[in-house]
Design a protein around this motif. Structure first.
Motif, PDB file in Angstrom:
ATOM      1  N   ALA A 117      56.470 -24.524   1.711  1.00  0.00           N
ATOM      2  CA  ALA A 117      55.446 -24.788   0.836  1.00  0.00           C
ATOM      3  C   ALA A 117      54.914 -23.603  -0.017  1.00  0.00           C
ATOM      4  O   ALA A 117      54.934 -22.652   0.713  1.00  0.00           O
ATOM      5  CB  ALA A 117      54.469 -25.852   1.270  1.00  0.00           C
ATOM      6  N   VAL A 118      54.352 -23.760  -1.170  1.00  0.00           N
ATOM      7  CA  VAL A 118      53.705 -22.813  -1.657  1.00  0.00           C
ATOM      8  C   VAL A 118      52.261 -22.796  -1.958  1.00  0.00           C
ATOM      9  O   VAL A 118      51.886 -24.023  -2.305  1.00  0.00           O
ATOM     10  CB  VAL A 118      54.386 -22.427  -3.305  1.00  0.00           C
ATOM     11  CG1 VAL A 118      53.558 -21.223  -4.013  1.00  0.00           C
ATOM     12  CG2 VAL A 118      55.936 -22.227  -3.125  1.00  0.00           C
ATOM     13  N   PHE A 119      51.606 -21.621  -1.803  1.00  0.00           N
ATOM     14  CA  PHE A 119      49.882 -21.800  -2.023  1.00  0.00           C
ATOM     15  C   PHE A 119      49.524 -20.422  -2.384  1.00  0.00           C
ATOM     16  O   PHE A 119      50.372 -19.549  -2.460  1.00  0.00           O
ATOM     17  CB  PHE A 119      49.380 -22.408  -0.753  1.00  0.00           C
ATOM     18  CG  PHE A 119      49.426 -21.423   0.404  1.00  0.00           C
ATOM     19  CD1 PHE A 119      48.140 -20.585   0.431  1.00  0.00           C
ATOM     20  CD2 PHE A 119      50.436 -21.340   1.315  1.00  0.00           C
ATOM     21  CE1 PHE A 119      48.162 -19.622   1.475  1.00  0.00           C
ATOM     22  CE2 PHE A 119      50.308 -20.550   2.259  1.00  0.00           C
ATOM     23  CZ  PHE A 119      49.334 -19.636   2.417  1.00  0.00           C
ATOM     24  N   GLY A 120      48.485 -20.693  -3.111  1.00  0.00           N
ATOM     25  CA  GLY A 120      47.833 -19.077  -3.543  1.00  0.00           C
ATOM     26  C   GLY A 120      48.399 -18.528  -4.968  1.00  0.00           C
ATOM     27  O   GLY A 120      47.835 -17.559  -5.243  1.00  0.00           O
ATOM     28  N   GLY A 121      49.227 -19.329  -5.713  1.00  0.00           N
ATOM     29  CA  GLY A 121      49.583 -19.287  -6.741  1.00  0.00           C
ATOM     30  C   GLY A 121      48.808 -19.403  -8.061  1.00  0.00           C
ATOM     31  O   GLY A 121      47.655 -19.795  -7.877  1.00  0.00           O
ATOM     32  N   ALA A 122      49.102 -18.992  -9.327  1.00  0.00           N
ATOM     33  CA  ALA A 122      48.298 -19.539 -10.378  1.00  0.00           C
ATOM     34  C   ALA A 122      48.218 -20.962 -10.518  1.00  0.00           C
ATOM     35  O   ALA A 122      46.966 -21.200 -10.822  1.00  0.00           O
ATOM     36  CB  ALA A 122      49.301 -19.026 -11.453  1.00  0.00           C
ATOM     37  N   PHE A 123      48.855 -21.870 -10.013  1.00  0.00           N
ATOM     38  CA  PHE A 123      48.411 -23.332  -9.982  1.00  0.00           C
ATOM     39  C   PHE A 123      47.394 -23.585  -9.119  1.00  0.00           C
ATOM     40  O   PHE A 123      46.756 -24.681  -9.309  1.00  0.00           O
ATOM     41  CB  PHE A 123      49.732 -24.032  -9.562  1.00  0.00           C
ATOM     42  CG  PHE A 123      50.475 -23.543  -8.443  1.00  0.00           C
ATOM     43  CD1 PHE A 123      51.474 -22.837  -8.616  1.00  0.00           C
ATOM     44  CD2 PHE A 123      49.910 -23.922  -7.147  1.00  0.00           C
ATOM     45  CE1 PHE A 123      51.864 -22.281  -7.404  1.00  0.00           C
ATOM     46  CE2 PHE A 123      50.549 -23.287  -5.908  1.00  0.00           C
ATOM     47  CZ  PHE A 123      51.798 -22.456  -5.905  1.00  0.00           C
TER      48      PHE A 123
END
Length: 126
Positions: free
Chosen positions: A54-60
């Protein structure tokens, strides 16, 4: 505030047949001046929910974080200028792709701060 020093407010509501959801966890501590900060790991819950890729902390995550900050400052302004200064840290922001809309995170963040400061959450969500 609970024993951990963190307070959570969860918005779960049906409005005009549409689900509304946001959950924000904050920590409030005394400070020399009012301030707000969002943890780099505010969205790390995704690792537990969706797995290690899972991804977190990005532009989204920028928009939900901005909404949370807006809610924090709204809560601090509502206290008035005579209130003691505090630093509010956002530990966690949980949203739902299907049920979180504009303003939901802001509302939950504001209510979490008010709860942490001993005021009963409530009010109207715009």
């Amino acid at each position: 505030m609970d024993a951990s020093g963190e307070t959570t407010f969860r918005l779960r509501r049906q409005t005009a047949g549409r689900g509304r959801f946001a959950e924000v966890t904050v920590r409030v501590e005394a400070a020399r001046q009012n301030g707000v900060v969002v943890s780099d790991r505010a969205f790390a819950w995704r690792l537990d929910a969706y797995g290690p890729d899972a991804v977190f902390g990005g532009a989204f995550d920028a928009e939900p974080a901005r909404e949370a900050v807006d809610g924090l400052w709204a809560a601090l302004r509502a206290r008035g200028e005579a209130a003691p200064s505090v630093l509010v840290s956002v530990a966690r922001i949980v949203e739902s792709y299907a049920d979180t809309g504009p303003g939901d995170i802001r509302f939950a963040a504001e209510q979490a701060v008010l709860r942490a400061l001993g005021r009963e959450p409530g009010g109207q969500q715009g």
